[in-house]
Design a protein around this motif. Structure first.
Motif, short mmCIF file in Angstrom:
data_model
loop_
_atom_site.label_atom_id
_atom_site.label_comp_id
_atom_site.label_asym_id
_atom_site.label_seq_id
_atom_site.Cartn_x
_atom_site.Cartn_y
_atom_site.Cartn_z
N ASN B 57 0.84 -1.18 0.00
CA ASN B 57 0.00 0.00 0.00
C ASN B 57 0.88 1.24 0.00
O ASN B 57 1.76 1.39 0.84
CB ASN B 57 -0.91 0.00 1.23
CG ASN B 57 -1.83 -1.20 1.23
OD1 ASN B 57 -2.55 -1.43 0.27
ND2 ASN B 57 -1.78 -1.98 2.29
N PRO B 59 1.12 5.17 0.52
CA PRO B 59 0.32 6.20 1.19
C PRO B 59 0.26 7.52 0.42
O PRO B 59 1.25 7.93 -0.19
CB PRO B 59 1.07 6.40 2.51
CG PRO B 59 2.49 6.04 2.21
CD PRO B 59 2.46 5.01 1.11
N ILE B 60 -0.92 8.15 0.43
CA ILE B 60 -1.01 9.57 0.11
C ILE B 60 -1.05 10.24 1.48
O ILE B 60 -2.04 10.08 2.20
CB ILE B 60 -2.29 9.90 -0.67
CG1 ILE B 60 -2.33 9.14 -1.98
CG2 ILE B 60 -2.39 11.41 -0.91
CD1 ILE B 60 -3.61 9.35 -2.78
N PRO B 61 0.05 10.94 1.88
CA PRO B 61 0.14 11.41 3.26
C PRO B 61 -1.14 12.13 3.72
O PRO B 61 -1.65 13.01 3.03
CB PRO B 61 1.33 12.36 3.23
CG PRO B 61 2.20 11.79 2.15
CD PRO B 61 1.25 11.28 1.10
N SER B 64 -5.38 8.80 1.69
CA SER B 64 -5.73 7.39 1.57
C SER B 64 -4.53 6.61 1.05
O SER B 64 -3.41 7.11 0.99
CB SER B 64 -6.93 7.22 0.64
OG SER B 64 -6.55 7.51 -0.68
N THR B 65 -4.75 5.35 0.71
CA THR B 65 -3.68 4.53 0.15
C THR B 65 -4.16 3.88 -1.13
O THR B 65 -5.35 3.89 -1.45
CB THR B 65 -3.27 3.40 1.11
OG1 THR B 65 -4.39 2.52 1.26
CG2 THR B 65 -2.83 3.91 2.45
#
Lengths: 119, 222
Positions: B57, B59-61, B64-65
């Protein structure tokens, strides 16, 4: 003979690649945790939906508990609140179990679909 | 991109199962005639690769992922029909054993990730790499484009399936029964995050492995 040996070499190299992916797999757990990224968009549990839109859609509430997966979220049952290192361990075990099962099913399917009289 | 149980109404789930049945039947028929027995271990590794890569996965800090699927690579190496079978097996085990993707949504998830993704990727790769030598950079670039477009079309269709739910199913009080977000939200969010981030991951993974195989075992590149 030489050809067959070469094919075996390729297969074992690719298998090594998969083993490396298994060892690195907890990154897929740790990085989102570190960057506070939450779950994938549109894959929230019913409680999360409630905090997002204010209610649990009726059908979603019913269907979301339909299936109780044995290793839900790649974690052992009852380990959900354990420290991250434990989760990383269960993530690796899940990866091994999943990969072995996937490979086994494909080998079986291959045998069923192709039969025995093919090459 | 794994739609969980409860996000799609049962009619949508049923339609997409019904769409997948003939595709699965065709896949096993075509694979029977085209795949060689010695390629089966490679297909098993391809399915394992897809399973493993989906565990990473990204991450978008703070947001979401998402993840790559690895399915375009399998399609390039073993053909789209074999890839369809490999990714289907991976998705079914993810749903049943790990609760990743819903059981009612297996048809939908397979349509997006085991059908649309490998077929788009395969034909984009074929078009761009057309007749170029096995070891050429053009094939690496073709693989990257194929990965990018394959996963993006799959993500777009996923967002459409989710986004039509509020129109299809509402309670008397006007509340959504399943996915509560309409097309105006699902499409920009899912298409956006795949166009900007996860599409590139699929592109890089696909291109890098093709590049590696060109050097290590060029006989696998077709």
């Amino acid at each position: 003979m030489f050809k067959k040996q070469k094919a075996m070499k390729v297969i074992s190299k690719l298998c090594m690649g998969i083993v490396i992916l298994i060892i690195l797999s907890p990154l897929g757990l740790f990085l989102p945790e570190y960057f506070k990224a939450g779950s994938a968009w549109g894959e929230w549990g019913a409680d999360q939906i409630k905090s997002l839109v204010g209610y649990i859609p009726e059908g979603l509430g019913k269907l979301s508990s339909l299936w109780n997966a044995p290793l839900s979220d790649y974690t052992f049952k009852g380990w959900e609140d354990k420290p991250l290192a434990y989760l990383g361990f269960s993530y690796i075990i899940s990866a091994i179990a999943g990969i072995l099962l996937v490979a086994l099913v494909i080998l079986l399917l291959g045998r069923i679909i192709l039969g025995k009289n093919n090459g | 991109m794994h739609i969980p149980d409860g996000y799609l109404g049962l009619p949508t789930c049923g339609v997409l199962y019904a769409v997948m049945l003939p595709i699965w039947a065709a896949a096993s028929k075509i694979v029977k005639n085209t795949l060689k027995a010695k390629q089966v271990p490679l297909l098993a590794i391809g399915a394992a690769f897809s399973f493993a890569i989906m565990m990473f996965n990204i991450p978008i800090p703070g947001g979401s992922t998402g993840h790559a699927v690895g399915g375009v690579l399998v399609a390039i190496l073993l053909g789209p029909w074999a890839a369809c079978i490999a990714i289907t097996v991976s998705l079914v085990i993810q749903a049943l054993l790990f609760g990743d993707g819903g059981v009612t949504a297996i048809g939908a998830n397979c349509f997006n990730m085991a059908f649309v993704l490998p077929f788009t990727g395969y034909y984009v790769y074929k078009m761009i790499s057309f007749n170029s030598p096995r070891g050429s950079n053009r094939r690496v670039i073709a693989a990257g484009f194929a990965g990018y477009l394959g996963i993006n079309l799959a993500a777009f269709l996923t967002s459409v399936e989710l986004g039509i739910q509020p129109v299809l199913h509402q309670s008397a009080a006007g509340q959504a029964l399943y996915c509560p977000y309409g097309l105006n939200i699902t499409v920009p969010v899912m298409a956006g995050e795949h166009l900007l981030i996860f599409g590139w991951i699929e592109a890089i993974v696909t291109a890098l492995v093709v590049k590696y195989l060109q050097k290590q075992s060029p006989e696998l590149i077709v």
